[in-house]
Write an enzyme that holds these catalytic residues in place. Structure first.
Site, short mmCIF file in Angstrom:
data_model
loop_
_atom_site.label_atom_id
_atom_site.label_comp_id
_atom_site.label_asym_id
_atom_site.label_seq_id
_atom_site.Cartn_x
_atom_site.Cartn_y
_atom_site.Cartn_z
N CYS A 104 -6.28 1.64 -2.41
CA CYS A 104 -6.08 2.83 -1.57
C CYS A 104 -6.40 4.09 -2.36
CB CYS A 104 -4.65 2.87 -1.06
SG CYS A 104 -4.30 4.33 -0.07
N CYS A 119 -4.10 7.05 -1.73
CA CYS A 119 -2.78 6.96 -2.38
C CYS A 119 -2.89 7.25 -3.88
CB CYS A 119 -2.20 5.55 -2.28
SG CYS A 119 -2.38 4.74 -0.70
N ASP A 120 -3.89 6.69 -4.54
CA ASP A 120 -3.88 6.65 -6.00
C ASP A 120 -4.98 7.47 -6.66
OD1 ASP A 120 -1.71 4.91 -5.93
OD2 ASP A 120 -3.00 3.17 -5.69
#
Ligand code: NDP
Length: 311
Positions: free
Chosen positions: A136, A139-140
C-alpha cells in the site's frame, strides 16, 4: 448444528465492519460481529496511519483498530472471534455458518470481509514484512521520502502507486513481467512522462536482500526462454501492486460480483441485490480502498440495515 437468531450480523473487523457495529449498536440493533481471519483487518499489517481524519499526529494501524473495536463495544456490539465459512442467502433470515460449527440466522447482514492484497509468494516478502515490503503506497510511501523504491505490477494500481511514490521518493522502478503495461493509456502516459519513474519491462523479482530491512531486490530479466539475465538492484522499499482479491467467495452464489469478485452494489449505496444484505468496505470497492472510505460505507450499511428493519 447450534443456531442463533440475530437482528444484525456483521462479518469482518476492518474499518467498515467496526463502523457498521458502532452505528448499529447506537441504533439498538444489538449487532453481532465476527472478526474473521485477520481481526482488525488490513490496517493491522501497517505501521503508522497518517491519513485517517482526526489524528493530527497519526496513529498506529493496530492501535486505530483497537480503538474502533472498543468504540463498537461501548455501544453494545457483541464482537466475537470466528470465520464465516458458508452462506445461505436464499431467504430471510439469512444463514451464515461460523467455523463450520454454528449457524447464525440474521435478519440483516453486513458483509465487510475486505480484500487481501496479492503477494508474489516469495519467502522474502514475509521475512521483510513491515521492514521494506508493503502492499500500500498510500499507507507507507511517506516513509520513503528521498529513497529508492520499486513497484511490482503493470496495471492501473501499479501506475497510480508509482506516480504517487514518485512525488516522495528520489527514484521509482516499476518491475513489469510483460513487455507492456496493462494499465489504461492515460495512466501509462503519466508513468512514461515522469522522469523519476523507470519501467523495467520483462523483469521478475525473485528475492530480496538486506541486513535490517530491504536493501535490494534480486531480479531476472528475461527475453524468451534462452536469454536470461540476473542482477541485483539496490532499493529501500518494495511495493506490491499486483491486484487484490476480495474476500467474497462464500457469497458469490447469491450476489452479483464483477469478474474479479468484488460484490456489486447499487451505485452510491451498500445495497446488494438481496434485500437486507449489504456490502461495505473493500469487498465492494476496487477503486478507493481507503480506511476512511471503508468506514463511511460501513456507516451507510448500518443505516440501511436499521431502515430495512423498520420498514
Ligand atoms: P490488474 O489485475 O489490472 O493488474 C495487475 C498487474 O500485476 C498486471 O500488470 C499483472 O501482470 C501484474 N501481476 C499479476 N500477478 C503478477 C505476478 N505474480 N508477478 C508479476 N506481476 C504480476 O490489477 P490492478 O490492481 O492494477 O487493477 C484492478 C482493477 O482496478 C482494474 O480494473 C483497474 O483498471 C482498476 N483500477 C483503476 C484505477 C483508476 O482508474 N485510476 C486505479 C486502480 C485500479 P500481467 O499484465 O502480466 O497480467
Amino acid at each position: 448444528m447450534e443456531t442463533e437468531q440475530v437482528k444484525c450480523l456483521i462479518i469482518g473487523s476492518g474499518p467498515a465492519g467496526y463502523t457498521a457495529a458502532i452505528y448499529a449498536g447506537r441504533a439498538n440493533l444489538s449487532p453481532v460481529l465476527y472478526a474473521g481471519m485477520q481481526p482488525g483487518g488490513q490496517l493491522t499489517t501497517t505501521t503508522d496511519v497518517e491519513n485517517f481524519p482526526g489524528y493530527p499526529a497519526g496513529i498506529g494501524g493496530p492501535e486505530l483498530m483497537e480503538d474502533l473495536r472498543k468504540q463498537a463495544e461501548r455501544f453494545g456490539a457483541d464482537i466475537r472471534y470466528g470465520v464465516a465459512t458458508a452462506a445461505d442467502l436464499g431467504s430471510s433470515p439469512y444463514k451464515i455458518t461460523i467455523d463450520n460449527d454454528k449457524v447464525i440466522e440474521a435478519r440483516t447482514l453486513i458483509i465487510a470481509t475486505g480484500a487481501t492484497a496479492k503477494y508474489l509468494g516469495l519467502d522474502d516478502e514475509k521475512k521483510y514484512a513491515g521492514m521494506g515490503v508493503s502492499a500500500c503506497a498510500t499507507c507507507d510511501g511517506f516513509f520513503y521520502r528521498k529513497k529508492v523504491v520499486a513497484v511490482v505490477g503493470g496495471g492501473d494500481t501499479a501506475c497510480e502507486e508509482a506516480s504517487y511514490l514518485a512525488g516522495l521518493a528520489s527514484k521509482v522502478y516499476m518491475i513489469v513481467r510483460k513487455p507492456f503495461l496493462r494499465a489504461s493509456k492515460v495512466m501509462q502516459q503519466r508513468v512514461f512522462n515522469n522522469p523519476k519513474i523507470e519501467v523495467l519491462f520483462e523483469h521478475n523479482a525473485i528475492g530480496l536482500y538486506g541486513e535490517n530491512g530491504v536493501e535490494g531486490v534480486h531480479l531476472v530479466k528475461r527475453k524468451g526462454e534462452a536469454d536470461e539475465q540476473r542482477y541485483d538492484l539496490p532499493i529501500d522499499g518494495f511495493f506490491l501492486a499486483i491486484g487484490h482479491q476480495p474476500n467474497s467467495d462464500i457469497f458469490k452464489p447469491w450476489l452479483d460480483t464483477d469478474e474479479v469478485g468484488y460484490i456489486l452494489t447499487e451505485p452510491g449505496t451498500p445495497r446488494t441485490k438481496v434485500p437486507g444484505v449489504f456490502a461495505a468496505g473493500d469487498v465492494a470497492d476496487p477503486h478507493y480502498r481507503q480506511a476512511i472510505t471503508a468506514a463511511a460505507s460501513g456507516c451507510k450499511a448500518a443505516i440501511e440495515a436499521e431502515r430495512y428493519l423498520l420498514a
